[in-house]
Motif scaffolding. Structure first.
Motif, short mmCIF file in Angstrom:
data_model
loop_
_atom_site.label_atom_id
_atom_site.label_comp_id
_atom_site.label_asym_id
_atom_site.label_seq_id
_atom_site.Cartn_x
_atom_site.Cartn_y
_atom_site.Cartn_z
N LEU A 45 0.83 -1.21 0.00
CA LEU A 45 0.00 0.00 0.00
C LEU A 45 0.86 1.27 0.00
CD1 LEU A 45 -2.99 -0.78 2.38
CD2 LEU A 45 -2.99 -0.56 -0.09
N PHE A 46 2.00 1.20 0.64
CA PHE A 46 2.90 2.35 0.65
C PHE A 46 3.69 2.42 -0.65
CE2 PHE A 46 2.09 1.19 5.04
CZ PHE A 46 1.66 2.40 5.54
N ALA A 47 4.08 1.27 -1.17
CA ALA A 47 4.84 1.23 -2.43
C ALA A 47 4.01 1.80 -3.58
CB ALA A 47 5.26 -0.20 -2.74
N LYS A 48 2.70 1.57 -3.57
CA LYS A 48 1.83 2.11 -4.62
C LYS A 48 1.84 3.63 -4.63
CE LYS A 48 -1.42 -1.71 -4.76
NZ LYS A 48 -2.79 -2.14 -4.45
N ARG A 49 2.16 4.23 -3.50
CA ARG A 49 2.22 5.68 -3.39
C ARG A 49 3.66 6.19 -3.45
NH1 ARG A 49 -2.14 3.77 -1.20
NH2 ARG A 49 -4.06 4.96 -1.24
N ASP A 50 4.58 5.32 -3.86
CA ASP A 50 5.99 5.64 -3.99
C ASP A 50 6.59 6.10 -2.65
OD1 ASP A 50 8.28 5.66 -5.56
OD2 ASP A 50 8.09 7.79 -6.02
N LEU A 51 6.19 5.44 -1.56
CA LEU A 51 6.67 5.77 -0.23
C LEU A 51 7.45 4.60 0.35
CD1 LEU A 51 3.39 7.32 1.20
CD2 LEU A 51 5.46 8.57 0.57
N VAL A 52 8.52 4.92 1.06
CA VAL A 52 9.28 3.92 1.80
C VAL A 52 9.16 4.28 3.27
CG1 VAL A 52 11.56 2.93 2.22
CG2 VAL A 52 10.91 3.60 -0.09
N PRO A 53 8.64 3.38 4.11
CA PRO A 53 8.52 3.70 5.53
C PRO A 53 9.88 4.04 6.15
CG PRO A 53 7.27 1.73 5.01
CD PRO A 53 8.08 2.07 3.80
N ARG A 54 9.89 5.02 7.05
CA ARG A 54 11.11 5.36 7.78
C ARG A 54 11.50 4.23 8.70
NH1 ARG A 54 10.61 10.99 10.63
NH2 ARG A 54 12.75 10.47 11.11
N ARG A 55 10.49 3.60 9.29
CA ARG A 55 10.73 2.47 10.18
C ARG A 55 9.65 1.43 9.93
NH1 ARG A 55 14.30 3.58 14.49
NH2 ARG A 55 14.70 5.79 14.71
N CYS A 56 10.05 0.18 10.04
CA CYS A 56 9.10 -0.92 9.91
C CYS A 56 9.57 -2.03 10.82
CB CYS A 56 9.02 -1.40 8.47
SG CYS A 56 7.91 -2.81 8.25
N HIS A 57 8.70 -2.45 11.71
CA HIS A 57 9.02 -3.55 12.63
C HIS A 57 7.84 -4.51 12.61
CE1 HIS A 57 10.68 -5.67 16.05
NE2 HIS A 57 9.46 -5.67 16.55
N ALA A 58 8.13 -5.78 12.42
CA ALA A 58 7.09 -6.80 12.42
C ALA A 58 7.54 -7.96 13.29
CB ALA A 58 6.80 -7.28 11.01
N ALA A 59 6.63 -8.46 14.10
CA ALA A 59 6.94 -9.60 14.97
C ALA A 59 5.69 -10.42 15.18
CB ALA A 59 7.48 -9.10 16.31
N THR A 60 5.90 -11.73 15.28
CA THR A 60 4.77 -12.60 15.60
C THR A 60 4.56 -12.60 17.10
OG1 THR A 60 6.22 -14.53 15.67
CG2 THR A 60 5.07 -14.08 13.59
N GLY A 61 3.35 -12.87 17.49
CA GLY A 61 3.02 -12.90 18.90
C GLY A 61 1.87 -13.83 19.16
N GLY A 62 1.32 -13.72 20.34
CA GLY A 62 0.25 -14.61 20.74
C GLY A 62 0.81 -15.89 21.32
N ALA A 63 -0.02 -16.64 22.00
CA ALA A 63 0.42 -17.87 22.65
C ALA A 63 0.96 -18.88 21.64
CB ALA A 63 -0.73 -18.47 23.45
N ASP A 64 0.36 -18.94 20.47
CA ASP A 64 0.77 -19.92 19.47
C ASP A 64 1.47 -19.29 18.27
OD1 ASP A 64 -1.42 -18.63 18.51
OD2 ASP A 64 -2.54 -20.42 17.96
N GLY A 65 1.81 -18.00 18.34
CA GLY A 65 2.50 -17.32 17.24
C GLY A 65 1.62 -17.02 16.05
#
Length: 104
Positions: A45-65
């Motif tokens: 969605l950001f790439a379609k607007r020619d944007l690169v996020p300044r920061r991006c962090h992704a992590a799995t969570g929850g009891a079972d991931g």
């Protein structure tokens, strides 16, 4: 011919510049199910607007991931476009919640 070396050579001071107005940073907090294709769809969605996020962090969570938490910081948007992107994120299959905040 060599030039003489000076210990304290004064450099000319840069011209006075007025402070530029800081760009707002839009922060997205996305909670979704952990599936392999979800993160590329979010970033897309950001790439379609020619944007690169300044920061991006992704992590799995929850009891079972099975949960995926994504935090993004993006500049180069106005408030209306930031809201439009948030609505687009909410339309992605597997996204549970999207929170949007703004900082300057």
């Amino acid at each position: 011919m060599t030039l003489p070396r000076t210990a304290n050579a004064a450099l000319p001071s840069p011209p006075f510049k007025t402070a530029a107005r800081a760009q707002p940073v839009f922060c997205y907090a996305v909670s979704a199910e952990a599936s392999p294709g979800l993160l590329p769809r979010v970033i897309g969605l950001f790439a379609k607007r020619d944007l690169v996020p300044r920061r991006c962090h992704a992590a799995t969570g929850g009891a079972d991931g099975s949960d995926l938490e994504i935090d993004l910081q993006v500049t180069g948007l106005d408030r209306a476009t930031a809201d439009l992107v948030a609505r687009g994120l909410r339309q992605i299959f597997g996204v549970h919640t999207v929170l949007l905040s703004e900082k300057i």
